[in-house]
Write an enzyme that holds these catalytic residues in place. Structure first.
Site, short mmCIF file in Angstrom:
data_model
loop_
_atom_site.label_atom_id
_atom_site.label_comp_id
_atom_site.label_asym_id
_atom_site.label_seq_id
_atom_site.Cartn_x
_atom_site.Cartn_y
_atom_site.Cartn_z
N ASN A 107 0.81 -1.22 0.00
CA ASN A 107 0.00 0.00 0.00
C ASN A 107 0.84 1.27 0.00
O ASN A 107 0.55 2.21 -0.74
CB ASN A 107 -0.94 0.01 1.21
CG ASN A 107 -1.89 -1.18 1.19
OD1 ASN A 107 -1.93 -1.92 0.21
ND2 ASN A 107 -2.64 -1.37 2.27
N THR A 152 -15.93 36.56 -33.22
CA THR A 152 -16.76 36.20 -32.06
C THR A 152 -18.03 35.60 -32.67
O THR A 152 -18.45 36.04 -33.75
CB THR A 152 -17.13 37.41 -31.17
OG1 THR A 152 -17.89 38.33 -31.96
CG2 THR A 152 -15.89 38.12 -30.63
N HIS A 153 -18.57 34.61 -32.04
CA HIS A 153 -19.75 33.89 -32.61
C HIS A 153 -19.45 33.35 -34.00
O HIS A 153 -20.34 33.21 -34.82
CB HIS A 153 -20.97 34.81 -32.66
CG HIS A 153 -21.23 35.53 -31.36
ND1 HIS A 153 -21.97 35.00 -30.34
CD2 HIS A 153 -20.80 36.75 -30.93
CE1 HIS A 153 -22.00 35.85 -29.33
NE2 HIS A 153 -21.30 36.91 -29.65
N SER A 274 -9.31 10.09 -48.90
CA SER A 274 -10.55 9.33 -48.78
C SER A 274 -10.42 8.05 -49.60
O SER A 274 -9.74 8.03 -50.62
CB SER A 274 -11.71 10.19 -49.31
OG SER A 274 -12.76 9.36 -49.75
N LYS A 280 -10.28 14.29 -52.11
CA LYS A 280 -10.21 14.67 -50.71
C LYS A 280 -8.80 14.71 -50.13
O LYS A 280 -7.95 13.88 -50.44
CB LYS A 280 -11.04 13.71 -49.84
CG LYS A 280 -12.52 13.77 -50.06
CD LYS A 280 -13.13 15.16 -49.90
CE LYS A 280 -13.12 15.65 -48.46
NZ LYS A 280 -14.09 14.92 -47.64
N GLU A 287 -8.66 16.37 -36.36
CA GLU A 287 -9.91 15.78 -35.90
C GLU A 287 -9.66 14.75 -34.78
O GLU A 287 -10.43 14.66 -33.82
CB GLU A 287 -10.64 15.11 -37.07
CG GLU A 287 -11.16 16.13 -38.07
CD GLU A 287 -11.54 15.50 -39.41
OE1 GLU A 287 -11.65 14.27 -39.50
OE2 GLU A 287 -11.70 16.27 -40.38
N GLN A 319 -6.50 0.21 -7.37
CA GLN A 319 -5.68 -0.37 -8.43
C GLN A 319 -6.12 0.13 -9.82
O GLN A 319 -5.34 0.14 -10.75
CB GLN A 319 -5.80 -1.90 -8.37
CG GLN A 319 -5.00 -2.65 -9.41
CD GLN A 319 -4.88 -4.12 -9.07
OE1 GLN A 319 -4.13 -4.50 -8.18
NE2 GLN A 319 -5.63 -4.97 -9.74
N1 ARG Z 1 -1.67 -3.82 -7.29
C1 ARG Z 1 -2.09 -3.05 -6.18
C2 ARG Z 1 -2.51 -1.66 -6.63
O1 ARG Z 1 -2.20 -1.31 -7.71
C3 ARG Z 1 -0.98 -2.92 -5.20
C4 ARG Z 1 -1.41 -2.75 -3.80
C5 ARG Z 1 -2.00 -3.99 -3.30
N2 ARG Z 1 -2.35 -3.85 -1.93
C6 ARG Z 1 -3.20 -4.67 -1.35
N3 ARG Z 1 -3.45 -4.47 -0.10
N4 ARG Z 1 -3.75 -5.66 -2.00
O2 ARG Z 1 -3.17 -0.95 -5.94
#
Ligand code: ARG
Length: 457
Positions: A107, A152-153, A274, A280, A287, A319
């Site tokens: 984490n 403008t417009h 085209s 064309k 675009e 994730q």
């Molecule tokens: N692959 C996870 C992500 O991108 C990594 C963290 C995973 N953490 C967990 N507690 N499962 O967020």
């Protein structure tokens, strides 16, 4: 299906569940950053004596070797990039590799990796924005005394310098550039050392890791550190804004390239044909720039919605930030590159612009201002010129070809010198406020722009 989490489970994970859960197909992009974060973390563990000197060296060197052999790693066998790095390390240096994750969580790691990745990309994107800005300034310099109708417009309004029109896009990009610096600053805090959410039982020195990994400071709250994705949203917003700016340019190019306008000509190498109509030559590139913009907004909305109401701290929803982020990074880079090339190779058709400047109604405001200079109240002058416009339409006489006595029928204040106003440069140069389209202020903008490009960090 190699995983770092085992022990608690009595059954092998279902294959479909494993695949559904896996992020390796996209987050392997973070490999380098995961390795660098691992090296800084190993050193931090060594400093608090969790790792012995030779263990730390084995880990740091092992991670270095992984970096070198990235191409040969079969990532598909791993769940995510963090598992890949950890398990490859163990494969390479043995059990000592198993000590690296002490007190660390995916984490705090994933947030660290993603920030490092994005910071590097922002530096690349800043260069691309600057390249495009430079092209705009060079073109503005070339066309600072070429004139075109300003709209403008989407109706003829007043005469402007082509350079002034180009510099309006420079001004947008300058804000985008400054925004990049701002968001870079906001993400420049290291989450590592926050653990899973509550902090770490190992007093790794976070500020030293921050310095080693190029962060300005450390995050201030471990719960926020692992659940915050504002830096992703910042980038999704930045890229939406920039894409929106470029889509406006693209739209003007499509319009100016139409047969009806024909102000510009797109280089053959940058246009497409085209399959059916041999006549064309289409502005597909412009675009596509315009068309891709919607997806940037979509990814911003998706990111915000992913976070809306998400309880603290880490949830797997997070994730899903990476496919959004990676796509926006890739797309904005390619749009910036192509816009710059495309623009550089556009030809401005000055003869077509001159034809449009024969619409003398674009001088109407200048003529009203002429009367004001001679003492008339603006609202009165406005009405007189309005009547002159109506007269000229009724009598099918060009506004620029009215005789002095016809003018004097509307106001005694008209004199021969009023005809001096009816030149594009005169109209542009009559604009005397900073930031306006006069030669003086366009030149000043160009100078300021060049200084910005030289010194902006
Ligand atoms: N692959 C996870 C992500 O991108 C990594 C963290 C995973 N953490 C967990 N507690 N499962 O967020």
């Amino acid at each position: 299906m190699k995983k770092v989490w085992k022990g608690r489970f009595n059954k092998e994970i279902d294959k479909d569940v494993y695949n559904f859960n896996s992020s390796i197909s996209f987050d392997r992009r973070l490999f380098k950053y995961d390795v660098l974060a691992g090296q800084a973390y190993a050193k931090a563990l060594y400093r608090i004596k969790i790792l012995k000197s030779d263990e730390m060296k084995k880990i740091v060197n092992g991670l270095q070797k992984l970096l070198e052999k990235e191409n040969t790693i079969d990532f598909s066998q791993y769940e995510d990039v963090h598992s890949a790095v950890e398990l490859e390390l163990v494969k390479l240096i043995g059990d000592v590799g198993k000590k690296l994750h002490t007190g660390r969580s995916r984490n705090d790691l994933v947030s660290t990796d993603t920030r490092m990745y994005l910071k590097d990309e922002i530096i690349v994107i800043k260069k691309l924005v600057k390249n495009l800005m430079r092209t705009l300034v060079d073109m503005a310099d070339k066309y600072k005394d070429t004139y075109m109708p300003g709209y403008t417009h989407l109706q003829h309004a007043q005469i402007i310098a082509v350079g002034h029109w180009l510099l309006s896009y420079f001004a947008m990009l300058k804000r985008d550039y400054n925004l990049l610096n701002f968001i870079y600053d906001r993400m420049n805090y290291l989450p590592l050392g926050s653990g899973a959410l509550a902090g770490s039982n190992y007093n790794v020195h976070r500020m030293t890791m921050a310095k080693e990994l190029g962060f300005k400071d450390i995050t201030e709250n471990s719960i926020d550190a692992v659940s915050d994705r504002d830096f992703v949203i910042d980038f999704l917003y930045f890229s939406s804004l920039l894409a929106m700016h470029l889509s406006r340019l693209a739209e003007e190019i499509v319009i100016f390239n139409s047969n009806e306008f024909s102000f510009i000509e797109i280089d053959d190498a940058y246009a497409t044909g085209s399959s059916l109509m041999p006549n064309k030559k289409n502005p597909d590139i412009a675009e596509l720039i315009r068309g891709k913009t919607g997806s940037f907004f979509g990814r911003l909305m998706a990111g915000l919605t992913m976070l809306k109401g998400l309880p603290l701290a880490y949830n797997k929803d997070l994730q899903e930030d990476k496919p959004l982020l990676f796509k926006s990074v890739d797309e904005i880079k390619s749009i910036l590159e192509i816009t710059e090339k495309f623009l550089k190779n556009i030809k401005i058709k000055e003869d077509k612009l001159s034809e449009q400047l024969l619409d003398y109604f674009m001088y109407a405001t200048d003529i009203a201002d002429y009367l004001v200079k001679k003492g008339m109240a603006f609202r009165e002058a406005y009405e007189i010129v309005g009547k002159l416009v109506a007269y000229s339409i009724e009598n099918k006489k060009s506004f620029g070809r009215l005789e002095i006595d016809e003018l004097q029928n509307f106001s005694e204040l008209f004199d021969e010198d009023v005809f001096d106003l009816l030149h594009p440069e005169a109209s542009a140069d009559a604009k005397c406020t900073p930031g306006s389209t006069s030669f003086k202020y366009v030149s000043k903008q160009i100078l300021a722009a060049k200084i910005f490009l030289q010194f902006a960090k």
